[in-house]
Design a protein around this motif. Structure first.
Motif, PDB file in Angstrom:
ATOM      1  N   PHE A 192      36.284  32.922  30.158  1.00 28.67           N
ATOM      2  CA  PHE A 192      37.758  32.995  30.830  1.00 28.67           C
ATOM      3  C   PHE A 192      37.837  34.388  31.470  1.00 28.67           C
ATOM      4  O   PHE A 192      38.281  34.534  32.610  1.00 28.67           O
ATOM      5  N   ILE A 193      37.245  35.483  31.144  1.00 25.88           N
ATOM      6  CA  ILE A 193      37.637  36.516  31.772  1.00 25.88           C
ATOM      7  C   ILE A 193      36.725  36.861  32.690  1.00 25.88           C
ATOM      8  O   ILE A 193      37.239  37.139  33.970  1.00 25.88           O
ATOM      9  N   ILE A 194      35.780  36.237  32.728  1.00 26.32           N
ATOM     10  CA  ILE A 194      34.538  36.512  34.029  1.00 26.32           C
ATOM     11  C   ILE A 194      35.268  35.530  35.181  1.00 26.32           C
ATOM     12  O   ILE A 194      35.275  35.864  36.300  1.00 26.32           O
ATOM     13  N   LEU A 195      35.843  34.495  34.835  1.00 25.82           N
ATOM     14  CA  LEU A 195      36.524  33.559  35.907  1.00 25.82           C
ATOM     15  C   LEU A 195      37.678  34.088  36.439  1.00 25.82           C
ATOM     16  O   LEU A 195      38.045  34.007  37.542  1.00 25.82           O
ATOM     17  N   THR A 196      38.589  34.733  35.524  1.00 33.04           N
ATOM     18  CA  THR A 196      39.675  35.380  36.033  1.00 33.04           C
ATOM     19  C   THR A 196      39.937  36.864  36.213  1.00 33.04           C
ATOM     20  O   THR A 196      40.968  37.333  36.918  1.00 33.04           O
ATOM     21  N   VAL A 197      39.070  37.464  36.280  1.00 42.09           N
ATOM     22  CA  VAL A 197      39.113  39.083  36.275  1.00 42.09           C
ATOM     23  C   VAL A 197      39.669  39.352  37.785  1.00 42.09           C
ATOM     24  O   VAL A 197      40.436  40.472  38.151  1.00 42.09           O
TER      25      VAL A 197
ATOM     26  N   LEU B  75      46.694  43.500  32.770  1.00 38.99           N
ATOM     27  CA  LEU B  75      47.998  44.155  33.308  1.00 38.99           C
ATOM     28  C   LEU B  75      48.103  45.399  32.989  1.00 38.99           C
ATOM     29  O   LEU B  75      48.486  46.241  33.894  1.00 38.99           O
ATOM     30  N   THR B  76      47.779  45.797  31.820  1.00 43.24           N
ATOM     31  CA  THR B  76      47.570  47.276  31.393  1.00 43.24           C
ATOM     32  C   THR B  76      46.674  48.038  32.331  1.00 43.24           C
ATOM     33  O   THR B  76      46.993  49.110  32.743  1.00 43.24           O
ATOM     34  N   VAL B  77      45.621  47.392  32.492  1.00 46.59           N
ATOM     35  CA  VAL B  77      44.561  48.194  33.184  1.00 46.59           C
ATOM     36  C   VAL B  77      44.943  48.352  34.955  1.00 46.59           C
ATOM     37  O   VAL B  77      45.014  49.419  35.335  1.00 46.59           O
ATOM     38  N   TYR B  78      45.222  47.487  35.452  1.00 48.22           N
ATOM     39  CA  TYR B  78      45.497  47.389  36.901  1.00 48.22           C
ATOM     40  C   TYR B  78      46.957  47.626  37.148  1.00 48.22           C
ATOM     41  O   TYR B  78      47.175  47.931  38.397  1.00 48.22           O
ATOM     42  N   GLY B  79      47.825  46.726  36.314  1.00 48.86           N
ATOM     43  CA  GLY B  79      49.271  46.833  36.770  1.00 48.86           C
ATOM     44  C   GLY B  79      49.917  48.241  36.711  1.00 48.86           C
ATOM     45  O   GLY B  79      49.330  49.243  36.514  1.00 48.86           O
ATOM     46  N   PRO B  80      51.297  48.267  36.804  1.00 46.05           N
ATOM     47  CA  PRO B  80      52.046  49.542  36.770  1.00 46.05           C
ATOM     48  C   PRO B  80      52.042  49.872  35.391  1.00 46.05           C
ATOM     49  O   PRO B  80      51.925  49.218  34.480  1.00 46.05           O
ATOM     50  N   LYS B  81      52.377  51.099  35.190  1.00 51.36           N
ATOM     51  CA  LYS B  81      52.424  51.886  34.001  1.00 51.36           C
ATOM     52  C   LYS B  81      53.324  51.462  33.137  1.00 51.36           C
ATOM     53  O   LYS B  81      54.524  50.930  33.300  1.00 51.36           O
ATOM     54  N   ASN B  82      52.917  51.197  31.780  1.00 53.30           N
ATOM     55  CA  ASN B  82      53.718  50.803  30.489  1.00 53.30           C
ATOM     56  C   ASN B  82      54.036  49.264  30.785  1.00 53.30           C
ATOM     57  O   ASN B  82      54.511  48.710  29.493  1.00 53.30           O
TER      58      ASN B  82
ATOM     59  N   PHE C 127      44.129  33.854  25.978  1.00 52.67           N
ATOM     60  CA  PHE C 127      44.347  34.016  27.305  1.00 52.67           C
ATOM     61  C   PHE C 127      45.380  34.788  27.677  1.00 52.67           C
ATOM     62  O   PHE C 127      45.492  35.764  28.780  1.00 52.67           O
ATOM     63  N   LEU C 128      46.557  34.653  26.843  1.00 51.40           N
ATOM     64  CA  LEU C 128      47.628  35.664  26.891  1.00 51.40           C
ATOM     65  C   LEU C 128      47.222  37.194  26.809  1.00 51.40           C
ATOM     66  O   LEU C 128      47.615  37.880  27.818  1.00 51.40           O
ATOM     67  N   MET C 129      46.462  37.378  25.823  1.00 53.88           N
ATOM     68  CA  MET C 129      46.274  38.912  25.654  1.00 53.88           C
ATOM     69  C   MET C 129      45.212  39.161  26.859  1.00 53.88           C
ATOM     70  O   MET C 129      45.249  40.309  27.070  1.00 53.88           O
ATOM     71  N   ILE C 130      44.431  38.499  27.176  1.00 51.10           N
ATOM     72  CA  ILE C 130      43.510  38.909  28.162  1.00 51.10           C
ATOM     73  C   ILE C 130      44.506  39.308  29.365  1.00 51.10           C
ATOM     74  O   ILE C 130      44.296  40.367  30.056  1.00 51.10           O
TER      75      ILE C 130
ATOM     76  N   PRO D 225      40.867  37.529  40.169  1.00 50.43           N
ATOM     77  CA  PRO D 225      42.166  37.253  40.684  1.00 50.43           C
ATOM     78  C   PRO D 225      43.296  37.970  40.058  1.00 50.43           C
ATOM     79  O   PRO D 225      44.185  38.393  40.808  1.00 50.43           O
ATOM     80  N   PHE D 226      43.197  38.129  38.867  1.00 50.85           N
ATOM     81  CA  PHE D 226      44.239  39.132  38.063  1.00 50.85           C
ATOM     82  C   PHE D 226      44.117  40.478  38.707  1.00 50.85           C
ATOM     83  O   PHE D 226      45.141  41.283  39.119  1.00 50.85           O
ATOM     84  N   LYS D 227      42.979  41.070  39.004  1.00 53.61           N
ATOM     85  CA  LYS D 227      43.036  42.544  39.520  1.00 53.61           C
ATOM     86  C   LYS D 227      43.643  42.503  40.746  1.00 53.61           C
ATOM     87  O   LYS D 227      44.717  43.317  41.049  1.00 53.61           O
ATOM     88  N   ARG D 228      43.559  41.572  41.824  1.00 56.48           N
ATOM     89  CA  ARG D 228      44.218  41.556  42.816  1.00 56.48           C
ATOM     90  C   ARG D 228      45.791  41.367  42.874  1.00 56.48           C
ATOM     91  O   ARG D 228      46.508  42.146  43.585  1.00 56.48           O
ATOM     92  N   HIS D 229      46.027  40.354  41.999  1.00 55.40           N
ATOM     93  CA  HIS D 229      47.576  40.307  41.922  1.00 55.40           C
ATOM     94  C   HIS D 229      48.448  41.363  41.193  1.00 55.40           C
ATOM     95  O   HIS D 229      49.376  42.025  41.619  1.00 55.40           O
TER      96      HIS D 229
END
Lengths: 294, 171
Positions: free
Chosen positions: B150-155, B47-54, B39-42, B157-161
Motif C-alpha cells: 500500500f505504501i509503495i502504491l500511494t507514497v 502527513l506528518t512527514v510532508y504536510g504542515p507542522k503538527n 491505511f489510515l496510519m500510513i 500521490p500522498f507526497k504531492r498532495h
C-alpha cells in the motif's frame, strides 16, 4: 533534578499515560450503556459507512456473481438431484409442525423458549484491527434491538449484540476473546441432551470450545450443538455447529468439546437479530415485597 | 472546500479499512494469515512527514479517538498509539534525510510500531492469548507485507498532495 521535573515533554507524557490507563479502565469496566457522545459519534459514522459500504458491496457482489456463473451447470445438476428429497422432507416438516401445534394446544403451552422474532440487518462495518471481532449493523434501539440479543445468519449463530445505539449496533462475534462471552448450549444426543457452555474460541484450529460438559456424558463426533435457551436472553434451538473433537478438561472433572461453527465468521453480510418471544420474568416480580417490609 | 479535503480524505481511509476487512477472503495463498490494513496510519505518517507542522499528531489524535469509539470500543489504545507513532516518525525524519525511499522505510517502521504496540496492549488487558511466535508469523509479517504494498502504491500521490497543502498554508 528540578530541571528534570520541569521538562514539559515529560509532564505531557506522564499525564497522557494516566489518562490512557483511566480511559482503558473506564472502557473495560463492563458498562451497560455507552455514553451519549459515543453513541452520537457511532451513529454519525454509521451513516457515512452505509453510504460508502453499500455501493462497494454491490460491486463486489457483481464480481462474485460472475464467478458463480461459471459453475452453474454442474451445480444445477446436483441441485436437481436433491430436489426430490426436499419435497419429501417438506411434507414431513408440515406434518410435524401440525402435530406439534396440536400437542401444544392439548398441553396448554402458550410460549416456548424457542420462539423468537427475527429482525433483518445489514453489516456496514467491521473492526479492522482484528483483536476484538466486532461488526457494526445498520439497525439500532429504534428498531427494537437491545443489548445481549442473539445474532444469527442463515447458517447459524454468530454472536450477540454488544451495544446498541439509536440507529446502529455493535455485534460481538463468538470468535472474539472475551471472558463475558458465554452461551448456554446443548448437544443433541439420542435420548438426552447434554448441556454446557460455549466459552472461548481456538484461533489456530478455528473451532469454538464448549466447556463444562459433565465427564460421564458421552459426546460423539458429528453431533449437533444448539443454543439451549437457558441463559435467559438467547432463544432455544439456534444452530451453533457440530462437534469435531472431545477432550477432557484441565482437571478431568469436566469435558471440553471442540465445535466447528455452522456460520462462517469471515464472510458476513446479512444478519438476523433474534428477539426472544417468551417474556422473561422481571426480577422485581420475583422478589416478595412483604419480606422487604419486615 | 480545500479546508475539508484533508479530513474527508482521512475519513475515506478510515472507512476503507473496515470495508477491506469485510471483503477480504479469509484464506490468502492457502494460509490463514491475519491481514490488518493500516491505511489510515500510513496516511497520517505521510502527513506528518510532508504536510504542515503538527498536523500529523493532531489528526492522529482525532482519528485515534474516532477509531477507538467506532471500531474497538476500548478507548485509549489507538488514541495513544496514533499520535505517538506520528510523533516518533516526525522525530526520525528530523535526523534522516527526506527522500522517498527513506520515507517508505520510516512508514513501514511506523506501522510495525503500531502493530506491536496494539499487540502489547491487548496482551496486557487480556484480550488475546496469542503467543508472540504465532503472532509474528500469522499476523505481523503478512500485515507488514500488505501495508508495504500500500505504501509503495500511494507514497507519491500522498507526497504531492500534502506538499501542496503545506505550501498553500504557508502562502
Amino acid at each position: 533534578m528540578p530541571q528534570f521535573f520541569l521538562n514539559k515533554r515529560l509532564i505531557i507524557l506522564l499525564v497522557s499515560i494516566i489518562i490512557l490507563v483511566a480511559l482503558i479502565g473506564f472502557s473495560l469496566s463492563g458498562r451497560s450503556k455507552l455514553s451519549w457522545p459515543e453513541q452520537f459519534i457511532k451513529d454519525t459514522t454509521g451513516w457515512v459507512q452505509t453510504a460508502v459500504s453499500r455501493p462497494t458491496h454491490y460491486v463486489a457482489n457483481f464480481f462474485e456473481n460472475l464467478k458463480d456463473l461459471q459453475n452453474t451447470y454442474t451445480e444445477n445438476k446436483e441441485l436437481k438431484s436433491r430436489l426430490d428429497e426436499l419435497a419429501r422432507l417438506e411434507s414431513e416438516v408440515q406434518k410435524l409442525k401440525k402435530d406439534n401445534t396440536e400437542l401444544q394446544e392439548i398441553l396448554d403451552i402458550k410460549d416456548s423458549l424457542s420462539a423468537f422474532e427475527p429482525k433483518q440487518a445489514t453489516v456496514i462495518g467491521r473492526n479492522p484491527d482484528k483483536w476484538t471481532e466486532l461488526l457494526i449493523i445498520n439497525k439500532g434501539s429504534r428498531d427494537g434491538i437491545e443489548q445481549n440479543m442473539a445474532v444469527i445468519t442463515a447458517k447459524g449463530l454468530i454472536g450477540k449484540v454488544k451495544n446498541s445505539q439509536p440507529f446502529t449496533s455493535t455485534v460481538q462475534l463468538l470468535s472474539s476473546m472475551d471472558p463475558t462471552n458465554r452461551i448456554s448450549a446443548e448437544i443433541q444426543a439420542d435420548g438426552e441432551s447434554i448441556f454446557g457452555f460455549i466459552e472461548g474460541y481456538d484461533d489456530e484450529k478455528g473451532l469454538l470450545m464448549m466447556k463444562r460438559i459433565p465427564s460421564d456424558a458421552k459426546v460423539k463426533k458429528g453431533q449437533t450443538v444448539i443454543s439451549s435457551g437457558k441463559g435467559g436472553v438467547f432463544p432455544k434451538g439456534l444452530l451453533i455447529g457440530k462437534v469435531v473433537e472431545v477432550a477432557p478438561a484441565e482437571y478431568g472433572l469436566t469435558q471440553t468439546a471442540y465445535i466447528e461453527p455452522g456460520a462462517n465468521f469471515d464472510d458476513i453480510e446479512h444478519v438476523m437479530v433474534a428477539k426472544r418471544g417468551s417474556v422473561q420474568p422481571d426480577i422485581k416480580d420475583m422478589i416478595d415485597d412483604k419480606e422487604e417490609e419486615l | 472546500m480545500r479546508k475539508f479535503l484533508l479530513p474527508l480524505l482521512l475519513m475515506l481511509f478510515f472507512i476503507i479499512e473496515s470495508i477491506f476487512v469485510e471483503l477480504m477472503p479469509p484464506k490468502v495463498f492457502g494460509n490463514e494469515y491475519i491481514l490488518v490494513p493500516h491505511f489510515l496510519m500510513i496516511a497520517i505518517i505521510l502527513l506528518t512527514v510532508y504536510g504542515p507542522k503538527n498536523y500529523g499528531v493532531l489528526y492522529g489524535f482525532l482519528f485515534g479517538l474516532l477509531f477507538d469509539i467506532v471500531y474497538t470500543e476500548i478507548m485509549g489504545i489507538y488514541l495513544c498509539l496514533f499520535p505517538l507513532v506520528a510523533y516518533i516518525c516526525y522525530k526520525l525524519m528530523k535526523i534522516l534525510q527526506t527522500n522517498i525511499v527513506m520515507v517508505t522505510f520510516i512508514s513501514i517502521v511506523g506501522v510495525a510500531l503500531l502493530e506491536l504496540g496494539a499487540y502489547e496492549m491487548n496482551v496486557i488487558i487480556n484480550r488475546t492469548d496469542m503467543t508472540f511466535a504465532s503472532y509474528s508469523m500469522d499476523r505481523l509479517i503478512p500485515t507488514l507485507t500488505l501495508n508495504f504494498i500500500f505504501i509503495i502504491l500511494t507514497v507519491y500521490p500522498f507526497k504531492r498532495h500534502f506538499e501542496k497543502l503545506a505550501l498553500s498554508l504557508d502562502a
